[in-house]
Design a protein around this motif. Structure first.
Motif, PDB file in Angstrom:
ATOM      1  N   ALA A 124       0.859  -1.192   0.000  1.00 18.15           N
ATOM      2  CA  ALA A 124       0.000   0.000   0.000  1.00 18.15           C
ATOM      3  C   ALA A 124       0.886   1.229   0.000  1.00 18.15           C
ATOM      4  O   ALA A 124       1.800   1.347   0.831  1.00 18.15           O
ATOM      5  CB  ALA A 124      -0.910  -0.004   1.217  1.00 18.15           C
ATOM      6  N   LEU A 125       0.656   2.145  -0.935  1.00 14.26           N
ATOM      7  CA  LEU A 125       1.486   3.335  -1.094  1.00 14.26           C
ATOM      8  C   LEU A 125       0.770   4.558  -0.534  1.00 14.26           C
ATOM      9  O   LEU A 125      -0.418   4.773  -0.810  1.00 14.26           O
ATOM     10  CB  LEU A 125       1.798   3.568  -2.573  1.00 14.26           C
ATOM     11  N   SER A 126       1.500   5.356   0.236  1.00 15.85           N
ATOM     12  CA  SER A 126       0.946   6.594   0.783  1.00 15.85           C
ATOM     13  C   SER A 126       1.923   7.725   0.522  1.00 15.85           C
ATOM     14  O   SER A 126       3.123   7.587   0.754  1.00 15.85           O
ATOM     15  CB  SER A 126       0.705   6.471   2.295  1.00 15.85           C
ATOM     16  N   THR A 127       1.415   8.863   0.052  1.00 14.26           N
ATOM     17  CA  THR A 127       2.236  10.051  -0.159  1.00 14.26           C
ATOM     18  C   THR A 127       1.815  11.140   0.822  1.00 14.26           C
ATOM     19  O   THR A 127       0.785  11.041   1.492  1.00 14.26           O
ATOM     20  CB  THR A 127       2.100  10.562  -1.600  1.00 14.26           C
ATOM     21  N   GLY A 128       2.623  12.197   0.888  1.00 12.16           N
ATOM     22  CA  GLY A 128       2.349  13.250   1.851  1.00 12.16           C
ATOM     23  C   GLY A 128       2.441  12.760   3.280  1.00 12.16           C
ATOM     24  O   GLY A 128       1.824  13.327   4.187  1.00 12.16           O
ATOM     25  N   ALA A 129       3.223  11.707   3.505  1.00 14.08           N
ATOM     26  CA  ALA A 129       3.286  11.047   4.809  1.00 14.08           C
ATOM     27  C   ALA A 129       4.642  11.315   5.465  1.00 14.08           C
ATOM     28  O   ALA A 129       5.492  10.426   5.546  1.00 14.08           O
ATOM     29  CB  ALA A 129       3.044   9.545   4.662  1.00 14.08           C
ATOM     30  N   ARG A 130       4.842  12.528   5.911  1.00 15.35           N
ATOM     31  CA  ARG A 130       6.091  12.873   6.609  1.00 15.35           C
ATOM     32  C   ARG A 130       5.991  12.437   8.069  1.00 15.35           C
ATOM     33  O   ARG A 130       5.174  12.942   8.823  1.00 15.35           O
ATOM     34  CB  ARG A 130       6.369  14.374   6.519  1.00 15.35           C
ATOM     35  N   ILE A 131       6.824  11.479   8.442  1.00 16.40           N
ATOM     36  CA  ILE A 131       6.752  10.922   9.795  1.00 16.40           C
ATOM     37  C   ILE A 131       7.249  11.942  10.812  1.00 16.40           C
ATOM     38  O   ILE A 131       8.332  12.510  10.663  1.00 16.40           O
ATOM     39  CB  ILE A 131       7.575   9.622   9.883  1.00 16.40           C
ATOM     40  N   VAL A 132       6.451  12.139  11.845  1.00 15.00           N
ATOM     41  CA  VAL A 132       6.842  13.050  12.920  1.00 15.00           C
ATOM     42  C   VAL A 132       6.976  12.319  14.254  1.00 15.00           C
ATOM     43  O   VAL A 132       7.538  12.863  15.211  1.00 15.00           O
ATOM     44  CB  VAL A 132       5.840  14.212  13.067  1.00 15.00           C
ATOM     45  N   GLU A 133       6.466  11.096  14.312  1.00 12.84           N
ATOM     46  CA  GLU A 133       6.554  10.342  15.554  1.00 12.84           C
ATOM     47  C   GLU A 133       6.600   8.855  15.251  1.00 12.84           C
ATOM     48  O   GLU A 133       5.920   8.370  14.339  1.00 12.84           O
ATOM     49  CB  GLU A 133       5.351  10.637  16.457  1.00 12.84           C
ATOM     50  N   ALA A 134       7.405   8.129  15.987  1.00 15.13           N
ATOM     51  CA  ALA A 134       7.461   6.675  15.887  1.00 15.13           C
ATOM     52  C   ALA A 134       7.539   6.098  17.303  1.00 15.13           C
ATOM     53  O   ALA A 134       8.325   6.564  18.124  1.00 15.13           O
ATOM     54  CB  ALA A 134       8.673   6.231  15.070  1.00 15.13           C
ATOM     55  N   ARG A 135       6.701   5.110  17.578  1.00 14.17           N
ATOM     56  CA  ARG A 135       6.700   4.450  18.875  1.00 14.17           C
ATOM     57  C   ARG A 135       6.775   2.946  18.659  1.00 14.17           C
ATOM     58  O   ARG A 135       6.348   2.432  17.630  1.00 14.17           O
ATOM     59  CB  ARG A 135       5.435   4.806  19.660  1.00 14.17           C
ATOM     60  N   ARG A 136       7.303   2.262  19.645  1.00 18.43           N
ATOM     61  CA  ARG A 136       7.396   0.810  19.541  1.00 18.43           C
ATOM     62  C   ARG A 136       7.322   0.212  20.938  1.00 18.43           C
ATOM     63  O   ARG A 136       7.622   0.861  21.933  1.00 18.43           O
ATOM     64  CB  ARG A 136       8.709   0.400  18.885  1.00 18.43           C
ATOM     65  N   ASP A 137       6.934  -1.058  20.978  1.00 19.10           N
ATOM     66  CA  ASP A 137       7.110  -1.840  22.187  1.00 19.10           C
ATOM     67  C   ASP A 137       7.589  -3.215  21.757  1.00 19.10           C
ATOM     68  O   ASP A 137       8.093  -3.383  20.644  1.00 19.10           O
ATOM     69  CB  ASP A 137       5.827  -1.875  23.026  1.00 19.10           C
ATOM     70  N   ASP A 138       7.443  -4.199  22.581  1.00 22.91           N
ATOM     71  CA  ASP A 138       7.976  -5.522  22.246  1.00 22.91           C
ATOM     72  C   ASP A 138       7.224  -6.197  21.116  1.00 22.91           C
ATOM     73  O   ASP A 138       7.757  -7.109  20.480  1.00 22.91           O
ATOM     74  CB  ASP A 138       7.930  -6.423  23.486  1.00 22.91           C
ATOM     75  N   ASP A 139       5.998  -5.743  20.844  1.00 19.39           N
ATOM     76  CA  ASP A 139       5.150  -6.471  19.908  1.00 19.39           C
ATOM     77  C   ASP A 139       4.754  -5.715  18.644  1.00 19.39           C
ATOM     78  O   ASP A 139       4.286  -6.331  17.691  1.00 19.39           O
ATOM     79  CB  ASP A 139       3.859  -6.910  20.618  1.00 19.39           C
ATOM     80  N   PHE A 140       4.900  -4.389  18.604  1.00 19.54           N
ATOM     81  CA  PHE A 140       4.454  -3.656  17.429  1.00 19.54           C
ATOM     82  C   PHE A 140       5.161  -2.307  17.352  1.00 19.54           C
ATOM     83  O   PHE A 140       5.831  -1.869  18.298  1.00 19.54           O
ATOM     84  CB  PHE A 140       2.929  -3.456  17.448  1.00 19.54           C
ATOM     85  N   VAL A 141       4.989  -1.652  16.213  1.00 20.97           N
ATOM     86  CA  VAL A 141       5.463  -0.279  16.031  1.00 20.97           C
ATOM     87  C   VAL A 141       4.290   0.559  15.537  1.00 20.97           C
ATOM     88  O   VAL A 141       3.352   0.036  14.911  1.00 20.97           O
ATOM     89  CB  VAL A 141       6.631  -0.185  15.025  1.00 20.97           C
ATOM     90  N   CYS A 142       4.347   1.847  15.822  1.00 25.71           N
ATOM     91  CA  CYS A 142       3.309   2.766  15.366  1.00 25.71           C
ATOM     92  C   CYS A 142       3.976   4.061  14.928  1.00 25.71           C
ATOM     93  O   CYS A 142       4.877   4.559  15.622  1.00 25.71           O
ATOM     94  CB  CYS A 142       2.313   3.044  16.481  1.00 25.71           C
ATOM     95  N   VAL A 143       3.582   4.574  13.762  1.00 29.71           N
ATOM     96  CA  VAL A 143       4.128   5.843  13.290  1.00 29.71           C
ATOM     97  C   VAL A 143       2.981   6.786  12.969  1.00 29.71           C
ATOM     98  O   VAL A 143       1.883   6.355  12.582  1.00 29.71           O
ATOM     99  CB  VAL A 143       5.028   5.672  12.045  1.00 29.71           C
ATOM    100  N   ALA A 144       3.248   8.066  13.162  1.00 30.77           N
ATOM    101  CA  ALA A 144       2.267   9.101  12.844  1.00 30.77           C
ATOM    102  C   ALA A 144       2.911  10.112  11.918  1.00 30.77           C
ATOM    103  O   ALA A 144       4.103  10.418  12.036  1.00 30.77           O
ATOM    104  CB  ALA A 144       1.772   9.785  14.122  1.00 30.77           C
ATOM    105  N   SER A 145       2.123  10.649  11.004  1.00 23.75           N
ATOM    106  CA  SER A 145       2.628  11.609  10.029  1.00 23.75           C
ATOM    107  C   SER A 145       2.126  13.005  10.342  1.00 23.75           C
ATOM    108  O   SER A 145       1.197  13.202  11.138  1.00 23.75           O
ATOM    109  CB  SER A 145       2.208  11.206   8.615  1.00 23.75           C
ATOM    110  N   ALA A 146       2.720  13.980   9.684  1.00 19.02           N
ATOM    111  CA  ALA A 146       2.360  15.376   9.910  1.00 19.02           C
ATOM    112  C   ALA A 146       0.932  15.675   9.476  1.00 19.02           C
ATOM    113  O   ALA A 146       0.326  16.643   9.954  1.00 19.02           O
ATOM    114  CB  ALA A 146       3.339  16.284   9.163  1.00 19.02           C
TER     115      ALA A 146
END
Length: 392
Positions: A124-146
């Motif tokens: 899946a392709l996404s544009t305009g997705a400038r990452i401003v935050e990334a979080r992780r724990d032992d089981d997953f990662v999560c990123v948020a864009s501007a």
């Protein structure tokens, strides 16, 4: 067995990663911060180490259709235009290393990879997705864009370039890239617009005091790509890879070279420029992966352009990452990333260090320059060939 992997960065490294991983059965979210998938710049040299991997990804025919196949690598004096050393490329290199040596337009390679990625149902392709935050724990990662979008997955791959945001999640107390004091100017021209004597079917390199220039064909040989790198102070944004340049600014930084090179530089219709920034060579595997986050390409190990391996190492990383994740599910991602980093960091560090050394040698002055020229005349192709690199 498969994982859901977020890839940050839609350049050559990110696209190669998405393609290689999706071919292993993983599902991919590919995030590009620009409003559209596109590539700036002009030429890219692809040694056999890179083309071998692109062929393994099923890209042999489309790659051959966009590439030029240089017949030789020739090194000259920027002052006299005299040949210092020469190495046959073409069929000689292809026979020796089981893969061709190509030169391509960066936009063509990017478009080729993008088309291959779009054909993969698991990406899946996404544009305009400038990452401003990334979080992780032992089981997953999560990123948020501007733009307030968020993605969650089993892993995150930072292919977001020299000024990587993801890198901050891997390397604690990281320092920003440092300015090298070197500037690059690039230009491109149709071969037919040049006098026959100035057209080029090989890779031509000119070495001068505190500068060097490279010219080679792209787009099937129809265009000629020219790059000059000189020791000069940047006056623009160090993060801008596509600033307006001029022959006058280039000559102000380098002085006038010998007639052979000077005529070529004066024939260019326009110049673009950028400042070279860098990081020290990798010190250990921990600088390439941590837990569920891995880095590749310039995000992990920026390459100065003195060995023509920036794209090559990113492509190598992409294939190695996919190999490490082969048959791996979500639970096995951290161990797979650790294997990837252990397999890649020393080779990448060696290429980084060799590129640094080449920059010093290429731009040498005084007795060091004289010694370099004598060695090249005596040893020729033995100095230009890189078996440790091209066979790897």
């Amino acid at each position: 067995m498969a994982a859901h992997i977020i890839v940050a960065g839609g350049g050559i490294g990110g696209l190669a990663t998405a393609l290689a991983l999706s071919r292993q059965g993983h599902s991919i979210d590919l995030l590009e911060q620009a409003p559209a998938f596109a590539e700036i710049g002009a030429g890219v040299q692809l040694g056999p180490n890179a083309t071998r991997r692109l062929l393994a990804l099923g890209l042999g025919k489309p790659l051959a259709a966009i590439a030029a196949k240089p017949d030789a690598l020739t090194v000259r004096s920027a002052d006299s235009n005299a040949v210092l050393a020469r190495m046959q490329l073409g069929s000689a290199v292809e026979h020796r290393y089981r893969a061709p040596y190509y030169s391509v337009h960066r936009a063509d390679l990017h478009a080729l990879l993008l088309k291959a990625v779009r054909a993969q149902k698991k990406v899946a392709l996404s544009t305009g997705a400038r990452i401003v935050e990334a979080r992780r724990d032992d089981d997953f990662v999560c990123v948020a864009s501007a733009n307030a979008h968020a993605w969650e997955g089993d892993a995150l791959v930072g292919a977001d370039g020299l000024w990587s945001t993801v890198r901050q999640q891997v390397i604690e107390a990281d320092t920003p890239p440092h300015a090298t004091g070197h500037m690059a100017w690039r230009a491109i021209i149709a071969q037919q617009a040049l006098p026959a004597a100035m057209r080029c079917n090989g890779v031509e390199v000119w070495l001068g005091p505190k500068l060097h220039a490279v010219a080679y064909p792209v787009r099937g040989g129809r265009l000629l790509n020219v790059v000059v790198i000189a020791e000069s102070t940047s006056t623009g944004d160090v993060r801008d890879w596509d600033q307006a340049g001029s022959l006058a600014a280039l000559q102000s930084a380098t002085g006038r070279s010998g007639a052979g090179l000077q005529k070529l530089l004066e024939a260019m219709p326009a110049w673009r420029t950028w400042a070279l920034s860098d990081r020290p060579p990798l010190k250990n595997a921990d600088q390439m992966a941590s837990g569920r986050i891995a880095l590749l390409g310039d995000a992990a190990h920026p390459m100065l352009p003195y060995l023509a391996q920036g794209a090559g190492m990113a492509i190598e990383d992409a294939v190695a990452l996919a190999e490490a994740l082969g048959g791996v599910d979500a639970a096995g991602v951290p161990q797979a990333f650790a294997r990837y980093a252990a397999a890649r960091w020393q080779r990448n560090a060696r290429v980084q260090a060799r590129a640094h050394r080449n920059g010093t040698i290429f731009h040498a002055t005084g007795p060091v320059r004289l010694g370099r020229d004598v060695a090249m005349r005596v040893l020729g192709a033995l100095l230009l060939d890189q078996p440790w690199l091209y066979a790897g």
